[in-house]
Design a protein around this motif. Structure first.
Motif, short mmCIF file in Angstrom:
data_model
loop_
_atom_site.label_atom_id
_atom_site.label_comp_id
_atom_site.label_asym_id
_atom_site.label_seq_id
_atom_site.Cartn_x
_atom_site.Cartn_y
_atom_site.Cartn_z
N GLY A 2 0.54 -8.56 10.52
CA GLY A 2 0.68 -8.40 9.09
C GLY A 2 -0.62 -8.54 8.31
O GLY A 2 -0.65 -8.28 7.13
N GLU A 3 -1.69 -8.98 8.97
CA GLU A 3 -2.98 -9.09 8.31
C GLU A 3 -3.62 -7.71 8.20
O GLU A 3 -3.46 -6.88 9.09
CB GLU A 3 -3.93 -10.01 9.09
CG GLU A 3 -3.56 -11.47 9.03
CD GLU A 3 -3.77 -12.06 7.66
OE1 GLU A 3 -4.83 -11.81 7.05
OE2 GLU A 3 -2.87 -12.79 7.20
N PRO A 4 -4.35 -7.46 7.12
CA PRO A 4 -4.98 -6.14 6.98
C PRO A 4 -6.10 -5.94 7.99
O PRO A 4 -6.74 -6.90 8.42
CB PRO A 4 -5.54 -6.17 5.56
CG PRO A 4 -5.72 -7.60 5.26
CD PRO A 4 -4.64 -8.33 6.00
N LYS A 5 -6.31 -4.70 8.39
CA LYS A 5 -7.44 -4.34 9.24
C LYS A 5 -8.45 -3.66 8.32
O LYS A 5 -8.13 -2.72 7.62
CB LYS A 5 -6.99 -3.41 10.36
CG LYS A 5 -6.09 -4.11 11.35
CD LYS A 5 -5.68 -3.22 12.48
CE LYS A 5 -4.74 -3.98 13.40
NZ LYS A 5 -4.10 -3.12 14.37
N ILE A 6 -9.65 -4.19 8.33
CA ILE A 6 -10.71 -3.74 7.44
C ILE A 6 -11.69 -2.85 8.19
O ILE A 6 -12.08 -3.16 9.30
CB ILE A 6 -11.48 -4.94 6.84
CG1 ILE A 6 -10.52 -5.94 6.18
CG2 ILE A 6 -12.56 -4.49 5.88
CD1 ILE A 6 -9.83 -5.45 4.96
N LEU A 59 -9.22 -0.56 3.73
CA LEU A 59 -8.08 -0.95 4.54
C LEU A 59 -7.70 0.20 5.47
O LEU A 59 -7.70 1.36 5.06
CB LEU A 59 -6.88 -1.29 3.66
CG LEU A 59 -7.00 -2.53 2.79
CD1 LEU A 59 -5.74 -2.70 1.94
CD2 LEU A 59 -7.24 -3.77 3.61
N SER A 60 -7.39 -0.13 6.70
CA SER A 60 -6.93 0.89 7.65
C SER A 60 -5.62 1.47 7.18
O SER A 60 -4.82 0.79 6.52
CB SER A 60 -6.75 0.30 9.04
OG SER A 60 -7.99 -0.03 9.60
N GLU A 61 -5.39 2.71 7.53
CA GLU A 61 -4.14 3.40 7.15
C GLU A 61 -2.94 2.62 7.67
O GLU A 61 -2.97 2.01 8.73
CB GLU A 61 -4.11 4.80 7.76
CG GLU A 61 -5.19 5.72 7.23
CD GLU A 61 -5.06 6.00 5.75
OE1 GLU A 61 -3.93 6.24 5.28
OE2 GLU A 61 -6.09 5.98 5.06
N TYR A 106 -1.49 -0.05 6.32
CA TYR A 106 -1.34 -1.43 5.89
C TYR A 106 -0.63 -1.47 4.55
O TYR A 106 -0.99 -0.75 3.62
CB TYR A 106 -2.69 -2.14 5.78
CG TYR A 106 -2.56 -3.53 5.20
CD1 TYR A 106 -1.99 -4.54 5.95
CD2 TYR A 106 -2.93 -3.80 3.89
CE1 TYR A 106 -1.82 -5.82 5.42
CE2 TYR A 106 -2.77 -5.06 3.35
CZ TYR A 106 -2.22 -6.07 4.12
OH TYR A 106 -2.05 -7.31 3.59
N VAL A 107 0.37 -2.31 4.44
CA VAL A 107 1.10 -2.49 3.19
C VAL A 107 0.95 -3.95 2.79
O VAL A 107 1.30 -4.84 3.55
CB VAL A 107 2.60 -2.13 3.35
CG1 VAL A 107 3.35 -2.40 2.05
CG2 VAL A 107 2.76 -0.70 3.78
N ASN A 108 0.41 -4.19 1.61
CA ASN A 108 0.24 -5.55 1.11
C ASN A 108 1.59 -6.10 0.70
O ASN A 108 2.26 -5.55 -0.15
CB ASN A 108 -0.73 -5.55 -0.08
CG ASN A 108 -1.10 -6.95 -0.51
OD1 ASN A 108 -0.72 -7.93 0.14
ND2 ASN A 108 -1.83 -7.05 -1.58
N LYS A 109 1.99 -7.20 1.32
CA LYS A 109 3.30 -7.80 1.00
C LYS A 109 3.15 -9.04 0.18
O LYS A 109 2.25 -9.75 0.23
CB LYS A 109 4.04 -8.13 2.30
CG LYS A 109 4.38 -6.88 3.08
CD LYS A 109 5.13 -7.22 4.34
CE LYS A 109 5.45 -5.94 5.09
NZ LYS A 109 6.17 -6.15 6.29
#
Length: 63
Positions: A24-28, A56-58, A60-63
């Motif tokens: 769930g963590e973003p990939k930068i 942000l990598s494609e 990724y959804v910020n929750k």
């Protein structure tokens, strides 16, 4: 006599030590982020949330 640091480094002969992100963590896109900041003479911490979104990598959804 070998130190604990030497033992640790022996486990990473290529010099790379990375920790995988938590689920769930973003990939930068780190290299693109670094290049962007260097070109503008700023630090990543100075970027707005909107500016950071482009790195942000494609998927990724910020929750």
């Amino acid at each position: 006599m070998k130190s604990d640091d030497d033992d640790f480094e022996d486990d990473f002969p290529d010099g790379v030590y990375a920790v995988p992100p938590s689920p769930g963590e973003p990939k930068i896109k780190v290299r693109k982020l670094s290049d962007y900041c260097k070109a503008r003479g700023i630090k990543p911490s100075d970027l707005s949330e909107d500016e950071l979104k482009q790195f942000l990598s494609e998927g990724y959804v910020n929750k």
